[in-house]
Design a protein around this motif. Structure first.
Motif, PDB file in Angstrom:
ATOM      1  N   TRP A  13      -0.705  -7.836 -13.154  1.00  0.00           N
ATOM      2  CA  TRP A  13      -1.062  -7.347 -11.830  1.00  0.00           C
ATOM      3  C   TRP A  13       0.090  -7.455 -10.854  1.00  0.00           C
TER       4      TRP A  13
ATOM      5  N   LEU B 212      -3.723 -20.901  -2.329  1.00  0.00           N
ATOM      6  CA  LEU B 212      -2.987 -19.766  -1.769  1.00  0.00           C
ATOM      7  C   LEU B 212      -3.861 -18.548  -1.563  1.00  0.00           C
TER       8      LEU B 212
ATOM      9  N   LEU C  62      -7.486  -9.646 -11.784  1.00  0.00           N
ATOM     10  CA  LEU C  62      -7.318  -8.284 -11.264  1.00  0.00           C
ATOM     11  C   LEU C  62      -5.843  -7.992 -11.148  1.00  0.00           C
TER      12      LEU C  62
ATOM     13  N   LYS D  94     -12.509 -25.817  -8.324  1.00  0.00           N
ATOM     14  CA  LYS D  94     -12.696 -24.741  -7.338  1.00  0.00           C
ATOM     15  C   LYS D  94     -14.101 -24.718  -6.753  1.00  0.00           C
TER      16      LYS D  94
ATOM     17  N   THR E   9       2.779 -17.720  -7.917  1.00  0.00           N
ATOM     18  CA  THR E   9       2.825 -16.947  -6.668  1.00  0.00           C
ATOM     19  C   THR E   9       3.840 -17.552  -5.711  1.00  0.00           C
TER      20      THR E   9
ATOM     21  N   GLY F 279      -1.324 -20.281  -8.472  1.00  0.00           N
ATOM     22  CA  GLY F 279      -0.623 -20.446  -7.205  1.00  0.00           C
ATOM     23  C   GLY F 279       0.823 -20.840  -7.372  1.00  0.00           C
TER      24      GLY F 279
ATOM     25  N   ARG G 127      -9.347 -19.416 -10.092  1.00  0.00           N
ATOM     26  CA  ARG G 127      -9.345 -19.653 -11.534  1.00  0.00           C
ATOM     27  C   ARG G 127     -10.659 -20.347 -11.855  1.00  0.00           C
TER      28      ARG G 127
ATOM     29  N   GLU H  82      -3.485 -15.575   1.166  1.00  0.00           N
ATOM     30  CA  GLU H  82      -3.386 -14.156   0.816  1.00  0.00           C
ATOM     31  C   GLU H  82      -4.472 -13.355   1.542  1.00  0.00           C
TER      32      GLU H  82
HETATM   33  O1  LIG Z   1      -6.841 -12.044 -10.669  1.00  0.00           O
HETATM   34  C1  LIG Z   1      -6.130 -12.823 -10.082  1.00  0.00           C
HETATM   35  C2  LIG Z   1      -6.622 -13.639  -9.113  1.00  0.00           C
HETATM   36  C3  LIG Z   1      -5.761 -14.503  -8.456  1.00  0.00           C
HETATM   37  N1  LIG Z   1      -4.466 -14.532  -8.764  1.00  0.00           N
HETATM   38  C4  LIG Z   1      -3.523 -15.388  -8.047  1.00  0.00           C
HETATM   39  O2  LIG Z   1      -3.666 -16.748  -8.415  1.00  0.00           O
HETATM   40  C5  LIG Z   1      -3.218 -17.553  -7.363  1.00  0.00           C
HETATM   41  C6  LIG Z   1      -4.162 -18.694  -7.183  1.00  0.00           C
HETATM   42  O3  LIG Z   1      -3.505 -19.678  -6.455  1.00  0.00           O
HETATM   43  P1  LIG Z   1      -4.239 -20.830  -5.697  1.00  0.00           P
HETATM   44  O4  LIG Z   1      -3.209 -21.583  -4.989  1.00  0.00           O
HETATM   45  O5  LIG Z   1      -5.322 -20.301  -4.843  1.00  0.00           O
HETATM   46  O6  LIG Z   1      -4.918 -21.737  -6.834  1.00  0.00           O
HETATM   47  P2  LIG Z   1      -4.457 -22.168  -8.309  1.00  0.00           P
HETATM   48  O7  LIG Z   1      -5.032 -21.183  -9.229  1.00  0.00           O
HETATM   49  O8  LIG Z   1      -2.991 -22.207  -8.347  1.00  0.00           O
HETATM   50  O9  LIG Z   1      -5.081 -23.499  -8.493  1.00  0.00           O
HETATM   51  C7  LIG Z   1      -3.124 -16.675  -6.127  1.00  0.00           C
HETATM   52  O10 LIG Z   1      -1.778 -16.432  -5.815  1.00  0.00           O
HETATM   53  C8  LIG Z   1      -3.785 -15.409  -6.563  1.00  0.00           C
HETATM   54  O11 LIG Z   1      -3.258 -14.233  -5.984  1.00  0.00           O
HETATM   55  C9  LIG Z   1      -3.983 -13.749  -9.747  1.00  0.00           C
HETATM   56  O12 LIG Z   1      -2.796 -13.831 -10.026  1.00  0.00           O
HETATM   57  N2  LIG Z   1      -4.811 -12.905 -10.371  1.00  0.00           N
END
Ligand SMILES: O=c1ccn([C@@H]2O[C@H](COP(=O)(O)OP(=O)(O)O)[C@@H](O)[C@H]2O)c(=O)[nH]1
Ligand SMILES: O=P(O)(O)OC[C@H]1O[C@H](O[C@H]2O[C@H](CO)[C@@H](O)[C@H](O)[C@H]2O)[C@H](O)[C@@H](O)[C@@H]1O
Length: 941
Positions: free
Chosen positions: A84, A494, A468, A396, A146, A143, A391, A498
């Motif tokens: 993605w 994150l 996604l 979560k 990202t 995250g 995730r 976003e």
């Molecule tokens: O289908 C998805 C849904 C989420 N994310 C990304 O996964 C990251 C989740 O980071 P977060 O800090 O919220 O939590 P983590 O998963 O690292 O614990 C964010 O950058 C989202 O954009 C992704 O790559 N694909």
């Protein structure tokens, strides 16, 4: 007066209250000593660096306006299908911009970027094998990826695991080549290691523990049994990462280690190359020390992380917990700058991560995103849409979120067909049983609620077990009305950033768990909730859905400002800048520490001399080292300090050497020295020199005539009170001083109690007495002003010379001890022209002049050879019980003549033992080194 971080010596005075700072609190006096004149402070360096960054960014922005042919960056495509994240900017290689020298002083805008090795368990891409030597790379989710993809200011290489087992060489080579194009370097881990290290130790032990979930309930015993093998695999995996880093490291690189997977890495790297600049950042919470101390490997993990130069966390709370774990579990000193161990400071600070906000904002303009938005708007027309993106992880709080939504629907029937919850639940760590269980649990709840509130045409919850693509996600962020983040604990989160970045036009509402790190930065604009409180979350959903436009706008505006200014780029630049500054500071500090005693030289000079004086401290110099936290019985041992058995023989030899006089100079009481040294032929000076005895004779006192001890009873009362109220503290009453020791008490409680105690001493009944209140590392000592080892040595020397009938001047002095700063006046006694404030770095290593035979300068030193009459005239004796009192007045006139002390510069060795900073010329690390030294001396008569 010189001041160290460990002890503050202040005369009782109300005005000194401002100086009363215990370690770990702002304003610690350590700052004062570490700031050499003309040396910029850490803050000055950091501010300067920040200015330069701003300037450089401004310049880069101007460059961006130039035609692309004039820019020297290229952007390789990322071969992706399901990925993605396929933005071409990602993983871009070097382009020119700016560089700082180590002092952050010079700006060279055309120089190349600083090389940065980012080491994380996960690479930004995961590999999928398509043939023997053919690989497809897909963007990893999470995250950490990202955040790090937003880091563009450096010439970055990633080192990490590609998420796949590659047992064959052909496959490894092909994958390394494919990754190289993305500036990634693989670490190959075999299946068993991944199972034990990643699924086991990382995700089944550290992850739940760091998120306050505790160890998995059902297989807790199995986990306990397999703990050691998993920890071994963890260490092994970390060593494999270290090997790859070492292979690719170039001098000057910054090595930035990430996350709980790699807590062992800083140590592995520093062991191999202590000069490497190593930072470590934790993306998860760091829990309270009460949680961390449950880990059987708690000590090793903390120590390994502390090998880094800079340790970073998302929030101040996590940083605070880490420092507290180091003080409580390792017994180290927490200062405002970080954690200090044996003079090495590891800087600890908070660096809240951000996102590459521009990337999200720009994406909203893309046609594919606009298309997705259109479809979504049509699909959910007439309904408010709430969004969850997580995730599928127990941290979560997805079940809690869904249950709160159910409660909202239950209590608000009018909303039942008007609102939908879209939950994106990205599968993660699917090999770990806990995660498998969670998936079934969530499916079950969603099914039940949809069955309960759904209709033939619509269901209230749309749950997707998949990720996604970036464009779909941006579109979702942009069109939804409320984002619901209910993490039970989350390092940062994150997704909330976003969402805010994509809501500039709609101004949707963010409901955010107070247990996510993001709550600290987005708290003012979001609705904060406790995810465990389903009722509160349900009512917050109602509040968010009904929120008037002006309130939404205000809240959004606040958060949006934060998200666009606290970016991932800024995060990384700040961390690396602070790491560079930390290294410069460490170099400055190192220069303040005395150099190691050159044992060979000390021994060599000893063997060439004829009348030597060895002044030895007792506690922590000649005693066994005591470990405050490791051994439960150490407190008892310390009550009765004992001469190390391995010192008995060398000490006896030294004492029996006619050319050597040994003086034990200690703060301990007379009976303690008697118990340890009665069998040796030496001099004992107890209570910091206030009592003196040659072991063949009786104790005499060398106390100054006018020494008042009237204060003792009042101080004793105060000490008794605090001892009663501070578990495991103790106090000792000596004849000339009182000491309250809280070394074995709870560190923080001990400090608070010490603060109260000091305040009381300064403002209470004895505030006008002529006393010194000496704050040690974990003790408070009260003595009369005139009582110091340096003040006593004068009188002691006179007595020794007289008693021994010395014919020759003393031509060699070795003075070693673990002395309080106040007592370090003994070091300067032999070289009085050296001001005590001069830091070790500035002191000449070989002094040009030590004390020689100048007549009349100090009492009892300069004596006419063969005539002790001058001293005798100024001495008076009295008998009190068993004690012979020797009263020597401070001013004694001497006849001209030769000295009893004729010391050449290179025959004087002052040496501190196990002290971080000292006014001594040299240092020994521990009493083990004292053993080595004394053995050597004893062998050279
Ligand atoms: O289908 C998805 C849904 C989420 N994310 C990304 O996964 C990251 C989740 O980071 P977060 O800090 O919220 O939590 P983590 O998963 O690292 O614990 C964010 O950058 C989202 O954009 C992704 O790559 N694909
Ligand atoms: O690599 P995985 O095991 O699949 O897990 C994905 C990542 O999850 C964690 O992310 C954390 O980092 C984010 C950015 O700092 C933060 O916002 C979030 O709260 C954390 O949970 C984990 O720490 C990463 O190592 C994983 O790669």
């Amino acid at each position: 007066m010189s001041i160290s971080s460990q002890e503050i010596c202040i005369l009782p005075n109300k005005n000194n209250l401002a100086l009363l700072q215990t370690n770990g609190m702002p304003g610690n006096l350590y700052n004062i000593c570490s700031n050499l004149p003309a040396t910029p402070t850490r803050l000055e360096r950091l501010l300067r660096d920040r200015e330069l960054r701003k300037y450089s960014k401004c310049l880069n922005d101007c460059e961006a306006e130039l035609p692309s042919s004039t820019q020297d960056c290229f952007s390789p495509d990322l071969e992706t299908s399901t990925c993605w994240f396929n933005d071409e900017e990602l993983l871009e290689p070097v382009s020119a911009s700016r560089s700082l020298n180590d002092d952050g002083e010079r700006l060279d805008l055309r120089a190349s970027k600083q090389r940065l090795l980012v080491v994380a368990n996960r690479l930004p891409v995961s590999a999928v094998r398509h043939g023997e030597d053919s690989w497809q790379l897909e963007m990893s989710v999470g995250g950490l990826v990202t955040a790090l993809l937003g880091v563009k200011e450096f010439d970055t290489r990633w080192i990490g695991w590609a998420g796949v087992n590659v047992p064959d060489e052909i496959g490894q080579k092909a994958l390394a080549k494919a990754l190289d194009e993305k500036r990634c370097i693989p670490v190959f881990l075999d299946e068993e290691v991944v199972h034990q290290y990643y699924n086991g130790y990382c995700n089944n032990i550290l992850w739940p523990l760091f998120h306050y979930i505790g160890l998995p309930q059902e297989d807790r015993l199995a986990t306990t049994r397999s703990f050691q093998s998993q920890f071994d695999a963890y260490k092994k995996a970390n060593q494999l990462f270290a090997d790859v880093v070492n292979e690719h490291y170039e001098e000057g690189d910054v090595v930035w280690c990430h996350d709980y997977h790699l807590m062992f890495l800083p140590k592995c790297l520093k062991e191999r190359n202590s000069k490497m600049k190593v930072g470590w950042f934790l993306h998860t919470p760091f829990p309270s020390s009460e949680i961390h101390r449950m880990l059987p490997s708690r000590l090793e993990l903390l120590r390994s992380v502390l090998a880094a130069d800079l340790v970073g966390f998302h929030t101040y709370d996590y940083a605070r917990h880490f420092v507290s774990a180091c003080t409580r579990i390792l017994g180290l000193e927490g200062t405002p700058e970080g954690v200090e161990d044996q003079g090495k400071l590891t800087r600890i600070a908070a660096f809240p991560v951000g996102i590459d906000s521009e990337r999200f904002i720009k994406a909203l303009e893309l046609p594919e995103v606009q298309d997705h938005m259109k479809v979504l708007k049509q699909r959910f027309a007439g309904r408010k849409v709430m969004l969850g993106v997580d995730r599928l992880d127990m941290i979560k709080g997805i079940p809690q979120k869904i249950l709160a939504f159910e409660k909202f629907l239950e209590e608000n029937p009018n909303w039942r067909n008007k609102v939908v919850l879209l939950q994106i639940a990205v599968p993660t760590r699917t090999d770990v049983p806990e995660y498998q269980k969670l998936t079934s649990q969530v499916h079950e709840i969603v099914g039940r609620i949809n069955g309960r509130f759904g209709s033939l045409t619509a269901v209230p919850i749309h749950h997707l077990d998949r990720s996604l693509d970036f464009h779909e996600l941006c579109a979702l962020y942009a069109v939804t009305d409320v984002a619901l983040v209910t993490s039970l604990r989350d390092g940062m989160n994150l997704v909330s950033y976003e969402y805010v970045a994509c809501q500039e036009s709609k101004k949707g509402v963010l409901i955010l768990s107070e247990f996510a790190g993001a709550a600290q930065s987005l708290g003012a604009g979001a609705i904060l909730v406790n995810p465990w409180n389903v009722t509160e979350v349900a009512s917050s959903i109602g509040y968010a859905l009904n929120m008037p436009a002006d309130e939404r706008e205000k809240r959004h505006h606040h958060n949006f400002k934060h998200v666009i200014s606290h970016t991932a780029q800024e995060w990384a630049a700040t961390f690396v800048s602070e790491l560079n500054v930390t290294i410069v500071e460490a170099q400055l500090r190192t220069r303040q520490i005395p150099p190691p005693l050159p044992i060979e030289v000390a021994v060599d000079r000893y063997s060439c001399s004829n009348n030597r004086l060895l002044i030895l401290g007792f506690n922590a110099t000649l005693t066994e080292p005591v470990d405050t936290l490791g051994r439960k019985d150490s407190q008892i041992n310390e009550w009765e300090p004992k001469l190390r058995p391995d010192l008995q023989e060398p000490l006896r030899k030294l004492c029996d050497d006619p050319k050597t006089t040994v003086l034990i100079l200690s703060g301990s009481a007379r009976n303690v020295l008697d118990d340890n040294f009665s069998d040796y032929n030496l001099w004992l000076a107890a209570e910091n020199g206030m009592f003196l005895r040659v072991t063949t004779g009786d104790w005499m006192t060398t106390m100054p005539e006018n020494l008042s001890m009237e204060w003792v009873d009042s101080v004793k009362n105060v000490f008794e009170y605090f001892t009663d109220r501070t578990p495991r503290s103790q106090f000792e009453v000596r004849e000339t001083s009182l000491i309250w020791n809280y070394k074995y008490s709870d560190v923080e409680f001990g400090r608070l109690q010490a603060r109260d105690l000091l305040q009381h001493l300064w403002t209470g009944p004895i505030s006008n007495a002529s006393l010194d209140v000496v704050q040690g590392r974990r003790s408070v000592e009260v003595r009369s002003v005139a009582v110091t080892k340096g003040a006593a040595i004068d009188r002691i020397l006179g007595e020794i010379v007289h008693n021994k009938g010395m014919k020759e001047p003393i031509d060699y002095v070795l003075c070693i001890g673990h002395f309080l700063t106040k007592d370090e006046d003994i070091y300067t006694f032999f070289e009085p022209e050296l001001p005590s404030e001069v830091p070790a770095s500035v002191r000449p290593q070989v002094p040009t002049q030590v004390r020689t035979s100048t007549a009349g300068s100090r009492a009892a030193l300069l004596l006419k050879q063969n005539s002790m009459s001058a001293v005798e005239q100024n001495k008076s004796y009295s008998i009190d019980g068993d004690t012979l009192h020797l009263m020597v007045t401070d001013r004694i006139s001497f006849q001209e003549g030769s000295s009893v002390l004729d010391l050449q510069a290179n025959d004087y060795f002052s040496c501190s033992v196990a002290r971080k900073r000292s006014n001594s010329r040299y240092r020994l690390q521990s009493s083990d080194e004292v053993v080595t030294l004394l053995r050597e001396l004893a062998d050279h008569r």
